[in-house]
Design an enzyme around this catalytic site. Structure first.
Site, PDB file in Angstrom:
ATOM      1  N   CYS B  64       0.822  -1.202   0.000  1.00 32.35           N
ATOM      2  CA  CYS B  64       0.000   0.000   0.000  1.00 32.35           C
ATOM      3  C   CYS B  64       0.858   1.255   0.000  1.00 32.35           C
ATOM      4  O   CYS B  64       0.347   2.368  -0.085  1.00 32.35           O
ATOM      5  CB  CYS B  64      -0.916   0.032   1.216  1.00 32.35           C
ATOM      6  SG  CYS B  64      -1.885  -1.450   1.413  1.00 32.35           S
ATOM      7  N   CYS B  91       4.948   8.206   2.316  1.00 35.12           N
ATOM      8  CA  CYS B  91       5.072   9.544   1.754  1.00 35.12           C
ATOM      9  C   CYS B  91       5.405  10.555   2.843  1.00 35.12           C
ATOM     10  O   CYS B  91       5.435  10.220   4.025  1.00 35.12           O
ATOM     11  CB  CYS B  91       3.771   9.926   1.063  1.00 35.12           C
ATOM     12  SG  CYS B  91       2.379   9.980   2.183  1.00 35.12           S
ATOM     13  N   CYS B 134      -2.885   8.490   6.200  1.00 39.12           N
ATOM     14  CA  CYS B 134      -1.621   8.577   6.925  1.00 39.12           C
ATOM     15  C   CYS B 134      -1.876   8.819   8.406  1.00 39.12           C
ATOM     16  O   CYS B 134      -1.229   8.214   9.262  1.00 39.12           O
ATOM     17  CB  CYS B 134      -0.762   9.715   6.377  1.00 39.12           C
ATOM     18  SG  CYS B 134      -0.312   9.499   4.671  1.00 39.12           S
TER      19      CYS B 134
END
Lengths: 454, 171
Positions: B64, B91, B134
């Site tokens: 993912c 990220c 996130c």
């Protein structure tokens, strides 16, 4: 109502007075550019990112700068010879028409075609649309099937999807792990009602070169028209419509140091391939692409093609050595660096690398001073890993880690060295932070872990 | 004549261009705090995962594109988190979220940290909708770390009702 009108007119006159006396709008874009450059000294802040100067540009697959020689050729057609090339009644029109025809010859000469077989469009996307939808719509009574590959550019895939919605059938050929299609699979996919085979010459994301001559041979054997998207191939590898046996070919201006907003479509005359125009209008470009031909852009594309023909060999040698410099520089310092796509059958200016255990987006965020992308510009906004890499069968965790370095005519050795330095530094920093890298160092196989999927 | 006029206009224009720069209207991609936490991440590193006072939470999946590992060191007497460390593959927003989470849990009670909501982290970092996962991952990481610590303690206390530890953390 009347008072409202009065008030608004009054406001307008007052405003216009204000603007004329206190604020002179810059008339020349050159001035705006100059202003931009003045700011460079104390850094640029854009999209929340502050950098000390303009980043070095390693994204020539997205677009390339205009070669100054191309701009020189274009400028007269903006400033003094601005006639409409379709005007038949005066000199302005005649000289523009001559310029357009000269550019047509320059483009044709680079691809080994006759000028009569080249029509100008707005870019490769439009050429691809005309090729795929135009051919199938024209021959729709007999031909109901298209063959393409899974790694094509979005505009080809989207045109095919559009055809599917209209009831046509499309075969998306898979590619091998090196990004090249299997010729036997192509051969067996061809049916009697196949109206078009579309395979791109050089892939935009991973730079692999498909075996064009062999594909052309197969298409000739089965008498199926062959279309190729050669936007990334033109001017970079030798392109010959006879050798490749293509019936249609899409070309782009801004990938070969020409202006943006112009492209071309090669349409074979013998045997003749016919398309249904996608745009209706004044019947310019032999009725296939109506709309005034933009003389300056077309002249620019012609000049870019002529330059490409002259400089292809020199560029190739230089770009190849820069690519080696980049790859060796990175591999010297880092392990777990994988080149995506075939290493032998690839255009040297495109280096798509995966850095294991480092997520691509965070790496891009750290590489603010290098303008690179994680794949194609069209999809870099989405969180999905690249569909091209997935088609190659790259593991999903590795597909998240890819970065495309584009090397072009104006890339310097110093830029490559700096890019290597920054990339190595950033990858090391992120690996220090990566739990996956830590596990691998401890000898744990990441694939054995039962990951909780989100 | 024409040249003179155009030169004048250009000269004026370029001066004008310097003085009145257009206001920056482009949307910001990352909030300053995200950039700050990405550039200077807090509490990066690892604690000894075999230490009984250390709880480890490992969430996400490489496929993912996000994996977070958050570790907490707990004072056994007071139940306070005395130290926290994280490592994240993901990220910039994921790195920033876990960095923030590691800061927030430090010096807090175990019961207190499990109430940290992903929305609080997302709000603090001004995460856009596509990056909300996130912050959810960061919340999960905190909970997984606490769960792991409690499981470890239950085991060492010899309790029969030891909760099964997070599989991922054990591996």
């Amino acid at each position: 109502m009347a008072s409202k009108l009065l008030a608004s007119t009054l406001r307008q006159t007052l405003l216009s007075k204000f603007t004329t006396t206190h604020h002179v709008r810059p008339l020349s874009t050159a001035a705006a550019v100059a202003a931009d450059y003045h700011e460079d000294t104390d850094g640029i802040t854009m999209k929340g990112v502050k950098i000390s100067g303009r980043p070095l540009y390693l994204d020539v697959q997205a677009t390339s700068p205009v070669d100054p020689r191309v701009l020189d050729a274009m400028l007269p057609f903006y400033l003094s010879r601005y006639g409409n090339p379709h005007s038949r009644t005066h000199l302005f029109g005649w000289e523009s028409e001559n310029a357009v025809e000269a550019a047509r010859s320059q483009v044709a000469s680079l691809i080994g075609a006759s000028p009569k077989e080249v029509i100008f469009t707005s870019g490769a996307t439009e050429s691809n649309n005309i090729s795929i939808k135009g051919v199938l719509h024209f021959y729709k009574d007999k031909k109901r099937h298209v063959i393409t590959t899974q790694t094509e550019h979005k505009c080809v895939l989207d045109s095919c999807r559009h055809l599917q919605q209209e009831g046509f059938e499309v075969t998306y050929l898979p590619v091998k792990s090196d990004g090249i299609i299997d010729l036997d699979q192509l051969r067996s996919a061809i049916r009697p009602d196949t109206g078009l085979v579309s395979v791109m010459a050089v892939n935009n994301e991973i730079g692999v070169i498909q075996p064009m001559e062999e594909i052309g041979q197969i298409c000739k054997e089965f008498n199926v028209p062959f279309h190729t998207d050669a936007a990334q191939a033109l001017g970079k590898i030798p392109v010959d419509v006879e050798k490749w046996n293509v019936s249609l070919m899409s070309l782009s201006g801004h990938k070969i140091y020409g202006p943006k907003g112009v492209g071309a479509l090669y349409l074979r005359r013998r045997p003749r391939i016919r398309v249904e125009p996608q745009m209706n209008g004044g019947g310019q470009e032999r009725g296939l692409r109506s709309g005034t031909v933009p003389t300056p852009l077309v002249v620019g594309m012609g000049a870019a093609c002529e330059l490409a023909k002259m400089e292809m060999q020199y560029d190739e040698k230089r770009i190849k050595s820069l690519q080696e410099r980049l790859l060796n520089g990175v591999r010297e310092k880092l392990d777990g660096v994988v080149v995506n796509g075939s290493e032998e059958r690839r255009y040297a200016g495109n280096l798509n690398l995966s850095f294991a255990y480092v997520e691509g987006e965070s790496l891009l965020m750290g590489l603010k001073e290098v303008a690179v992308s994680s794949g194609s510009a069209c999809t870099s906004a989405s969180l999905e890993p690249s569909y091209v890499l997935r088609a190659l069968g790259v593991d999903e965790d590795m597909a998240h880690t890819s970065i495309r370095f584009g090397i072009g005519r104006f890339t310097t050795e110093a830029e490559i060295d700096r890019a290597v330095e920054l990339t190595v530094h950033q990858v090391e920093k992120l690996r220090e932070m990566s739990p996956l890298y830590e596990m691998v160092k401890e000898g744990i196989n990441i694939k054995d872990i039962q990951w909780s999927q989100h | 004549m024409l040249r003179l006029v155009s030169k004048k206009v250009l000269g004026l224009a370029s001066q004008e261009g310097l003085v009145s720069r257009p206001v920056q209207v482009l949307p910001r991609m990352y909030h300053e705090r995200v950039i700050d936490h990405y550039d200077k991440p807090r509490n990066v590193g690892s604690l000894d995962k075999n230490d009984p006072t250390v709880g480890t939470g490992l969430v996400g999946a490489p496929a993912c594109g996000d994996v977070m590992k958050l570790q907490i060191k707990v004072d056994e007497v007071t139940g306070k988190i005395v130290d926290a460390r994280f490592k994240t593959f993901g990220c910039g927003s994921a790195i920033a979220s876990s960095s923030v989470a590691s800061e927030w849990v430090k010096g807090k009670q175990l019961e207190e940290v499990v109430t940290i909501k992903n929305t609080e982290i997302a709000k603090y970092l001004s995460l856009p909708p596509v990056k909300l996962h996130c912050s959810m991952l960061a919340e999960d990481a905190i909970k997984a770390a606490v769960k792991d610590y409690e499981a470890k303690r239950a085991k060492s206390n010899g309790s029969a009702t030891a909760a099964p530890a997070a599989k991922a953390a054990e591996a």
